[in-house]
Design an enzyme around this catalytic site. Sequence first.
Site, PDB file in Angstrom:
ATOM      1  N   LYS A 344      -5.914   6.818 -14.013  1.00 60.70           N
ATOM      2  CA  LYS A 344      -4.494   6.533 -14.295  1.00 60.70           C
ATOM      3  C   LYS A 344      -3.634   5.759 -13.442  1.00 60.70           C
ATOM      4  O   LYS A 344      -2.836   4.866 -13.561  1.00 60.70           O
ATOM      5  CB  LYS A 344      -3.689   7.758 -14.282  1.00 60.70           C
ATOM      6  CG  LYS A 344      -4.099   8.704 -15.593  1.00 60.70           C
ATOM      7  CD  LYS A 344      -3.103   9.998 -15.572  1.00 60.70           C
ATOM      8  CE  LYS A 344      -3.783  11.118 -14.935  1.00 60.70           C
ATOM      9  NZ  LYS A 344      -2.820  12.340 -14.985  1.00 60.70           N
ATOM     10  N   GLY A 345      -4.304   5.552 -11.993  1.00 63.47           N
ATOM     11  CA  GLY A 345      -3.337   4.969 -10.946  1.00 63.47           C
ATOM     12  C   GLY A 345      -3.120   3.639 -11.218  1.00 63.47           C
ATOM     13  O   GLY A 345      -2.242   2.921 -10.538  1.00 63.47           O
ATOM     14  N   GLU A 398      -8.558  -1.797 -10.280  1.00 64.50           N
ATOM     15  CA  GLU A 398      -8.403  -0.440  -9.463  1.00 64.50           C
ATOM     16  C   GLU A 398      -7.022  -0.545  -8.786  1.00 64.50           C
ATOM     17  O   GLU A 398      -6.789  -1.686  -8.379  1.00 64.50           O
ATOM     18  CB  GLU A 398      -9.529  -0.100  -8.553  1.00 64.50           C
ATOM     19  CG  GLU A 398     -10.812   0.602  -9.295  1.00 64.50           C
ATOM     20  CD  GLU A 398     -10.125   2.182  -9.439  1.00 64.50           C
ATOM     21  OE1 GLU A 398      -9.161   2.667  -9.483  1.00 64.50           O
ATOM     22  OE2 GLU A 398     -11.250   2.929  -9.346  1.00 64.50           O
ATOM     23  N   ASP A 399      -6.578   0.477  -8.426  1.00 65.18           N
ATOM     24  CA  ASP A 399      -5.368   0.769  -7.858  1.00 65.18           C
ATOM     25  C   ASP A 399      -5.747   0.824  -6.412  1.00 65.18           C
ATOM     26  O   ASP A 399      -5.197   0.243  -5.346  1.00 65.18           O
ATOM     27  CB  ASP A 399      -4.396   1.813  -8.146  1.00 65.18           C
ATOM     28  CG  ASP A 399      -5.230   3.425  -8.201  1.00 65.18           C
ATOM     29  OD1 ASP A 399      -6.289   3.203  -8.612  1.00 65.18           O
ATOM     30  OD2 ASP A 399      -4.567   4.318  -7.868  1.00 65.18           O
ATOM     31  N   ASP A 402     -11.382   3.615  -2.119  1.00 75.03           N
ATOM     32  CA  ASP A 402     -11.162   4.518  -0.972  1.00 75.03           C
ATOM     33  C   ASP A 402     -12.756   4.673  -0.417  1.00 75.03           C
ATOM     34  O   ASP A 402     -13.528   3.803   0.171  1.00 75.03           O
ATOM     35  CB  ASP A 402     -10.738   5.774  -1.724  1.00 75.03           C
ATOM     36  CG  ASP A 402     -10.316   6.664  -0.535  1.00 75.03           C
ATOM     37  OD1 ASP A 402     -10.831   6.803   0.664  1.00 75.03           O
ATOM     38  OD2 ASP A 402      -9.346   7.494  -0.653  1.00 75.03           O
ATOM     39  N   LYS A 430      -9.139   0.438   1.051  1.00 78.69           N
ATOM     40  CA  LYS A 430      -8.854   1.482   2.315  1.00 78.69           C
ATOM     41  C   LYS A 430     -10.202   1.512   2.799  1.00 78.69           C
ATOM     42  O   LYS A 430     -10.925   2.403   2.706  1.00 78.69           O
ATOM     43  CB  LYS A 430      -8.538   2.849   1.886  1.00 78.69           C
ATOM     44  CG  LYS A 430      -7.867   3.673   3.142  1.00 78.69           C
ATOM     45  CD  LYS A 430      -7.790   4.970   2.454  1.00 78.69           C
ATOM     46  CE  LYS A 430      -6.360   5.143   2.223  1.00 78.69           C
ATOM     47  NZ  LYS A 430      -5.993   6.823   2.087  1.00 78.69           N
ATOM     48  N   PHE A 451      -2.560   8.426   3.898  1.00 75.06           N
ATOM     49  CA  PHE A 451      -2.536   9.028   2.338  1.00 75.06           C
ATOM     50  C   PHE A 451      -1.379   8.151   1.681  1.00 75.06           C
ATOM     51  O   PHE A 451      -0.220   8.233   1.904  1.00 75.06           O
ATOM     52  CB  PHE A 451      -2.308  10.447   2.450  1.00 75.06           C
ATOM     53  CG  PHE A 451      -2.680  11.082   1.264  1.00 75.06           C
ATOM     54  CD1 PHE A 451      -3.980  11.676   0.907  1.00 75.06           C
ATOM     55  CD2 PHE A 451      -2.141  10.894  -0.286  1.00 75.06           C
ATOM     56  CE1 PHE A 451      -4.141  12.111  -0.104  1.00 75.06           C
ATOM     57  CE2 PHE A 451      -2.287  11.150  -1.371  1.00 75.06           C
ATOM     58  CZ  PHE A 451      -3.606  11.879  -1.380  1.00 75.06           C
ATOM     59  N   ASP A 458      -0.808   8.488  -6.731  1.00 76.91           N
ATOM     60  CA  ASP A 458      -0.192   9.896  -6.636  1.00 76.91           C
ATOM     61  C   ASP A 458      -0.574  10.661  -5.458  1.00 76.91           C
ATOM     62  O   ASP A 458      -1.782  10.542  -4.791  1.00 76.91           O
ATOM     63  CB  ASP A 458      -0.441  10.635  -8.055  1.00 76.91           C
ATOM     64  CG  ASP A 458      -2.191  11.046  -8.039  1.00 76.91           C
ATOM     65  OD1 ASP A 458      -2.900  10.332  -7.798  1.00 76.91           O
ATOM     66  OD2 ASP A 458      -2.320  12.344  -8.417  1.00 76.91           O
ATOM     67  N   ARG A 464       3.920   8.677  -8.558  1.00 74.37           N
ATOM     68  CA  ARG A 464       3.358   7.622  -9.225  1.00 74.37           C
ATOM     69  C   ARG A 464       4.474   6.427  -9.594  1.00 74.37           C
ATOM     70  O   ARG A 464       4.407   5.492  -9.659  1.00 74.37           O
ATOM     71  CB  ARG A 464       2.592   7.796 -10.598  1.00 74.37           C
ATOM     72  CG  ARG A 464       1.335   8.655 -10.454  1.00 74.37           C
ATOM     73  CD  ARG A 464       0.522   8.753 -11.830  1.00 74.37           C
ATOM     74  NE  ARG A 464      -0.659   9.628 -11.702  1.00 74.37           N
ATOM     75  CZ  ARG A 464      -1.897   9.495 -11.113  1.00 74.37           C
ATOM     76  NH1 ARG A 464      -1.978   8.283 -10.596  1.00 74.37           N
ATOM     77  NH2 ARG A 464      -2.804  10.604 -11.274  1.00 74.37           N
TER      78      ARG A 464
HETATM   79  C1  PRP Z   1      -8.208   7.199  -7.453  1.00 75.27           C
HETATM   80  C2  PRP Z   1      -8.254   5.525  -7.753  1.00 75.27           C
HETATM   81  C3  PRP Z   1      -9.816   5.183  -8.003  1.00 75.27           C
HETATM   82  C4  PRP Z   1     -10.123   6.291  -7.124  1.00 75.27           C
HETATM   83  C5  PRP Z   1     -10.688   5.487  -5.604  1.00 75.27           C
HETATM   84  O1  PRP Z   1      -8.378   7.869  -8.599  1.00 75.27           O
HETATM   85  O2  PRP Z   1      -7.576   5.354  -8.910  1.00 75.27           O
HETATM   86  O3  PRP Z   1     -10.217   5.352  -9.176  1.00 75.27           O
HETATM   87  O4  PRP Z   1      -9.261   7.224  -6.562  1.00 75.27           O
HETATM   88  O5  PRP Z   1     -11.438   6.388  -4.858  1.00 75.27           O
HETATM   89  P1  PRP Z   1     -12.991   6.489  -4.413  1.00 75.27           P
HETATM   90  O6  PRP Z   1     -12.972   4.954  -4.038  1.00 75.27           O
HETATM   91  O7  PRP Z   1     -12.802   7.363  -3.376  1.00 75.27           O
HETATM   92  O8  PRP Z   1     -13.897   7.040  -5.450  1.00 75.27           O
HETATM   93  P2  PRP Z   1      -7.989   9.356  -8.688  1.00 75.27           P
HETATM   94  O9  PRP Z   1      -8.896   9.872  -8.458  1.00 75.27           O
HETATM   95  O10 PRP Z   1      -6.638   9.353  -7.568  1.00 75.27           O
HETATM   96  O11 PRP Z   1      -7.396   9.370 -10.245  1.00 75.27           O
HETATM   97  P3  PRP Z   1      -5.994   8.613 -10.706  1.00 75.27           P
HETATM   98  O12 PRP Z   1      -6.281   7.217 -10.841  1.00 75.27           O
HETATM   99  O13 PRP Z   1      -5.688   9.247 -12.009  1.00 75.27           O
HETATM  100  O14 PRP Z   1      -4.682   8.847  -9.869  1.00 75.27           O
END
Ligand code: PRP
Length: 511
Positions: A344-345, A398-399, A402, A430, A451, A458, A464
């Site tokens: 959702k991000g 993507e937002d 990580d 990141k 963070f 979120d 958010r």
């Molecule tokens: C966040 C973001 C990416 C993911 C990246 O999603 O939107 O999809 O983390 O992380 P990674 O590179 O470690 O895999 P999250 O799981 O927080 O869900 P959200 O988008 O619903 O907040």
Amino acid sequence: MPSKLYPVLYEVAKAVNSTLVLDDVLRTIVETTGRAVGVKGCSLLLLSPDRSELWHAASWGLSPDYIGKGPIRVTDHFTSLLHGQPQFVRDITHPKAAAQYPEAARQEGIASVYSVPLMLRGDAVGILRLYSATPRRCTPHERQFLDGVADLAAVAIENARNYEALRKDYEEARHTLLEWYASRSAERQRGARPVAFAHPSEEEFARMLDFYRVRWQYEPRSFPLQWDGERIVEMFTPDFYLPDHDLYIELTTMRQRLVTQKNRKLRRLRELYPDITIRLLYRKDYHRLLAKYGYRPLGEDERAADVGRVLFSPLELAERIKEVGQQISEDYAGRSPVLVGVLKGVIVFMADLMRHISVPLEVDFMAISSLGPDAQGAVRIVKDVTRTIRGRDVLVVEDIVDTGMTLNYLLHHLQSFRPASIEVCTLLDKRARRLVPIPIKYVAFEVPDEFVVGYGLDYQEQYRHLPFIGVLRGEEAGGDVAGAGAPQPAQQGAGEPDARSALAGALPQGA
Ligand code: PRP
């Protein structure tokens, strides 16, 4: 239509319906058609994928030399034919006919050629050709019959292509499934002989890798670090090895004193084994991972979570996103990408970004199941793309990237649809925390290992809605791993504006 042509049309229709092997269908078509009309030869030519040439797909009554004379270039002479108009050339050897192989036609004994386009929903896919030894026009009935045959041939080609595409999809899906079963059975084997993790954090980390279907080995190799003569006196055994990424991972959830010691070992390991890639996850990295996946609150002592510092203001975000949108518009000029957002991000970023892209585009979203205390099995797609992306230019949005595990999984999935291209655009990168390498074409901002929340991102579903990107209080860089040996971002906080005032300044009125 003369009654003798009806049975032929029936035979062609039956062939189209009876087998999915395209070669057989086309061979039947040219043979029955050539015989029925009573010409010297008949052939079926298909347009090359770039539509610049016509290639012989099937023929009847023609010599191998004539068929092998070479491909036919699609010149201006083919314009009306490929727009649906049949074409009759009375004397193919006449210079005005502008034939590409007049000598070969003369030797083959061909005088006139009648061509009918194979049309599929308004687009030509090839042509049906009849060759006669003496100048001969087709009768209106024959033309009507040949139109019918050409339509049936076009359907046969489409059926066969769909079938071939389905077969490939099926093969790919089967392959993925087999791989998945293989990895599951490896897991089961591991389950039969449970891994004796030295620390619960390692077990949790393994669970996270399992969730993202990242293969791992626990302590598979020990590296000698020091010798006393022939005798090894010091070894180092990294906790995990990720074979698909050729990466070792060492978790360090210990206190600072011990971390310093471990860092010394790691430096030595890198000197002695320069080809080894190893990542050290500090106590803080580890807590953030757990917090990210909703296992436990941020930080050990559950400090009050709130925004401690604004990283990117609404204005900075708007300016940079505009630049990224313009860059994407330039790169995709003349094309029409499908933007695939990962929920959702991404929602806020996607909404702003797409309004700065000037080429025509389509938007789709995906969502995956999330890791957390209640996670069942491995990651799975809970919402897939609904647009057809085969042959399309896909831009995954993507937002934040990580560890890279989400995109590692999603990109594999999207590739299986065989898009024309696939690129990634992320608001935040990141990089410091990457475990799985991901090719990213567009990065709006790189962020330090802190963070971050706001603008769609979120912490436990909160924050958010903030119009800026901020760092949670108590999570600013240098929080609790200072002196751990890795380069630390500059200490933040002391000279920073108070979190509440940062929040108040950046939030819209009344927020
Ligand atoms: C966040 C973001 C990416 C993911 C990246 O999603 O939107 O999809 O983390 O992380 P990674 O590179 O470690 O895999 P999250 O799981 O927080 O869900 P959200 O988008 O619903 O907040």
